[in-house]
Design an enzyme around this catalytic site. Structure first.
Site, PDB file in Angstrom:
ATOM      1  N   GLU A  28      -6.577   6.875  -1.252  1.00  0.00           N
ATOM      2  CA  GLU A  28      -6.479   5.678  -0.424  1.00  0.00           C
ATOM      3  C   GLU A  28      -7.112   4.480  -1.129  1.00  0.00           C
ATOM      4  O   GLU A  28      -6.581   3.368  -1.079  1.00  0.00           O
ATOM      5  CB  GLU A  28      -7.149   5.909   0.935  1.00  0.00           C
ATOM      6  N   HIS A  62       0.839  -1.207   0.000  1.00  0.00           N
ATOM      7  CA  HIS A  62       0.000   0.000   0.000  1.00  0.00           C
ATOM      8  C   HIS A  62       0.871   1.253   0.000  1.00  0.00           C
ATOM      9  O   HIS A  62       0.613   2.200  -0.756  1.00  0.00           O
ATOM     10  CB  HIS A  62      -0.912  -0.030   1.232  1.00  0.00           C
ATOM     11  N   GLU A  63       1.913   1.256   0.818  1.00  0.00           N
ATOM     12  CA  GLU A  63       2.784   2.432   0.898  1.00  0.00           C
ATOM     13  C   GLU A  63       3.623   2.590  -0.380  1.00  0.00           C
ATOM     14  O   GLU A  63       3.871   3.705  -0.833  1.00  0.00           O
ATOM     15  CB  GLU A  63       3.691   2.342   2.121  1.00  0.00           C
ATOM     16  N   HIS A 110       1.651   4.427  -2.883  1.00  0.00           N
ATOM     17  CA  HIS A 110       1.721   5.878  -2.715  1.00  0.00           C
ATOM     18  C   HIS A 110       3.012   6.429  -3.316  1.00  0.00           C
ATOM     19  O   HIS A 110       3.027   7.509  -3.910  1.00  0.00           O
ATOM     20  CB  HIS A 110       1.648   6.236  -1.229  1.00  0.00           C
TER      21      HIS A 110
END
Length: 659
Positions: free
Chosen positions: A258, A171-172, A175
């Site tokens: 998100e 997930h990071e 980003h």
């Protein structure tokens, strides 16, 4: 939506950020002038109704002071964040995880981050730990992918399984690759400025009560405290306008991103249960009275939009929440409503009792005794690093590159990692090379270890050497800026020792300078909208790639160059535009790459498509071409195209000379 579209979307959101910031400033200025006018009326003993007379420049002065306070706070915060991700991690008490840590939880985390970095073709980020936070949360920060940091809580390390931790890290990384980090840093500066008025009011309240020693006791002291209290309380209330707008801005910018990061993480890891189960644990812990994502640090609210999940319950946690509801995120991941985990799943994990999955074994480092004790079949003579690029680009299988224990240890040791870099430059079979003679003269005490490392590197598949460089980045970034500058200068002199720059040297130096130079962690300003504004710089890259590809493709340089011309018709190129190989100095190429790095995101795909046209996009790339394209992508802060990434996931690829 691809990487470059995401980058452009982030830029457009930056413009929206400026608009919302302007609206917030206007609202706060109006509120301050209203409050100051009311205070003036009260102090003058005038009735609220009727006409009022104010001193000359009263409202102008109020406006200037307020704007100066807001804009000054924003400028100061942006300056404080000039170090990018490291500065943000320190804001919430982050401690950098040592690359050669022997803590089992930390070692497992570093292995996962290394896998993701190798998969995406970016420099391995630094990893920070919020050691006092027992909740499950994480964020990524930085100005560009080459200097990103990944921050996780202690609870994420101890409460998540390896797959769940990989989902959170994925997930990071989403980003990082979607261009969210730079926007989030801008958001930090903006929201800090507009919330400063409230902070100013709070300080005025404290000053009124704790700094009155010089005021005469009695009536005057009471009047002073009342006025200061009214003044401070009024500005503290006005501060909630800033807080409101701050949350509106965070909501407008971060909430949809998100959802995108969740989807990208699942695509990246090919495992919806990883991130999904991590979010389930956060939701379940919150339902049981323990805030599953709560961050106790006083700066947590300021950074709330960076984290995987909301850091605090909040009065405005509905419509203006910075994160979507966990149940909605889970529904989008699984396509249905999901049950919460039971007590057994929520317990704190003990890494020593973990069953080690087969795909995790290659990524474990064996340098420490506790790790060797985990399983007897791990006590072998070499370490394997998993190249997980197949998760992002391939069929889900992992290619493996085996590292000797010494290379693995040195790659994670800040004191010795530079020696491994010197070894990457050396040909150990050539005892008379100018580079070796240079090291003998300037580093006589370390030359034996450098030669030993160089001999070990030769045993690796050649497509493992640039990934190895990415793996070393966290250790090298622990060096101070003067130490890194001195190291880069040493490399420059070492390369210049034979008065020529080979392709191998050019690739290594390009990647090193882009990732370790003093300005590598600074935000790059976009100056050019189209490739037409950088025609001369495009010609440099096209000519360079054509000269490198010609002997490998057995085609004429001009013919390969014209492939790029047909892929970039707006540049109006012809064969006479090809630069000779002697005109392509390192300094000229570096200047071209620096300017092309300032190109608008949506213009980059056309440039990379032209480069791939020269290299041969539909055929398997020879390693020298792949290395050059990988270095160019690193310089442009762009992800590797799948054609290039495939070269590094196939360890059976025939060896090709880099010189």
């Amino acid at each position: 939506m691809n990487f470059f579209e995401q980058q452009d979307h982030a830029r457009r959101q930056s413009r929206m950020l400026v608009l919302l910031f302007a609206l917030a400033v206007i609202a706060i200025v109006l509120a301050v002038n209203i409050v100051m006018a009311l205070l003036w009326i009260l102090l003058q003993g005038q009735p609220l109704a009727g006409a009022h007379h104010y001193p000359h420049g009263f409202f102008f002065t109020n406006t200037c002071i307020t704007v100066l306070l807001i804009c000054g706070g924003t400028m100061i915060e942006i300056f404080n964040l000039r170090d990018g991700g490291d500065a943000v991690a320190r804001m919430v008490g982050g401690r950098q995880v040592s690359p050669n840590t022997i803590d089992l939880h930390e070692r497992r985390l570093l292995n996962i981050v290394e896998e993701m970095a190798l998969a995406s073709g970016i420099a391995c980020p630094k990893v920070y730990l919020l050691a006092k936070e027992e909740s499950i949360n994480a964020f990524a920060a930085g100005y560009n992918p080459n200097e990103a940091v990944v921050v996780l809580t202690q609870g994420a390390l101890t409460r998540l399984t390896r797959d769940e931790l990989q989902g959170v890290v994925g997930h990071e990384f989403s980003h990082i690759l979607n261009g969210d980090m730079r926007l989030n840093l801008k958001l930090l500066g903006v929201t800090f400025g507009i919330e400063m008025v409230g902070d100013f009011g709070r300080q005025a309240l404290e000053f009124a009560w704790y700094n009155s020693d010089g005021i005469e006791a009695g009536f005057k002291l009471a009047v002073f405290r009342i006025i200061a209290f009214i003044f401070g309380f009024a500005f503290f209330v006005i501060g909630y306008i800033g807080l409101f707008f701050g949350r509106v801005i965070k909501f407008a910018v971060s909430r949809q991103r998100e959802y995108l990061a969740d989807a990208s993480a699942i695509q990246f890891t090919r495992n919806p249960d990883g991130l999904g189960n991590a979010l389930r644990k956060i939701a379940a812990l919150s339902d049981k009275g323990f805030s599953g994502a709560y961050i106790g640090h006083r700066n947590a609210e300021q950074l709330s939009h960076l984290f995987v999940s909301a850091v605090r319950p909040h009065l405005m946690a509905g419509f203006f929440a910075t994160h979507p509801p966990l149940q909605e995120r889970l529904r989008r991941i699984y396509g249905r409503e999901v049950e919460m985990p039971d007590e057994q799943e929520l317990r704190v994990q003990d890494v020593r009792n973990f069953p080690v999955p087969s795909d995790a074994l290659p990524a474990l480092a064996y340098a420490s005794t506790p790790l060797r004790a985990m399983r007897t079949d791990l006590q072998e003579a070499s370490t394997a690093i998993a190249l997980a690029a197949a998760h992002a680009y391939g069929d889900g299988t992992l290619a493996q590159i085996r590292l000797s224990p010494e290379i693995d240890r040195v790659a994670h040791d800040p004191a010795e990692a530079p020696l491994l870099l010197y070894a990457l430059f050396l040909n150990p079979a050539d005892e008379r090379s100018p580079q070796l003679q240079y090291l003998l003269e300037h580093m006589p005490n370390q030359i034996a270890q450098v030669k030993r490392l160089a001999a070990a590197i030769v045993q690796l598949p050649e497509n493992a050497r640039l990934p190895l460089l990415d793996l070393m980045m966290p250790a090298l970034r622990q060096l101070s800026v003067p130490e890194r500058d001195a190291m880069l200068a040493q490399f420059q002199r070492m390369i210049a020792s034979d008065k020529r720059v080979s392709l191998h040297e050019f690739v290594l130096q390009t990647v090193l300078v882009r990732r370790l130079a003093a300005q590598a962690n600074r935000a790059v300003r976009i100056k050019y909208a189209t490739v037409n504004e950088l025609r001369a710089e495009c010609l440099v890259l096209f000519s360079l790639l054509a000269h490198v590809a010609a002997p490998l493709r057995k085609e004429a340089v001009a013919s390969l160059f014209m492939r790029a011309a047909h892929a970039s018709p707006t540049l109006a190129l012809s064969e006479k535009d090809v630069s000779g190989i002697d005109a392509l100095s390192y300094s000229r190429i570096k200047l071209a790459l620096d300017k092309l790095n300032q190109l608008a995101p949506l213009a980059n795909p056309a440039l990379i498509k032209s480069l791939l046209a020269i290299a041969g996009e539909q055929a398997a790339l020879p390693l020298p071409l792949a290395d050059l394209l990988r270095a160019i992508c690193a310089a442009l802060e762009a992800p590797m195209p799948p054609t290039v990434a495939a070269v590094y996931t196939n360890t059976g690829w025939p060896a090709a000379s880099l010189s």
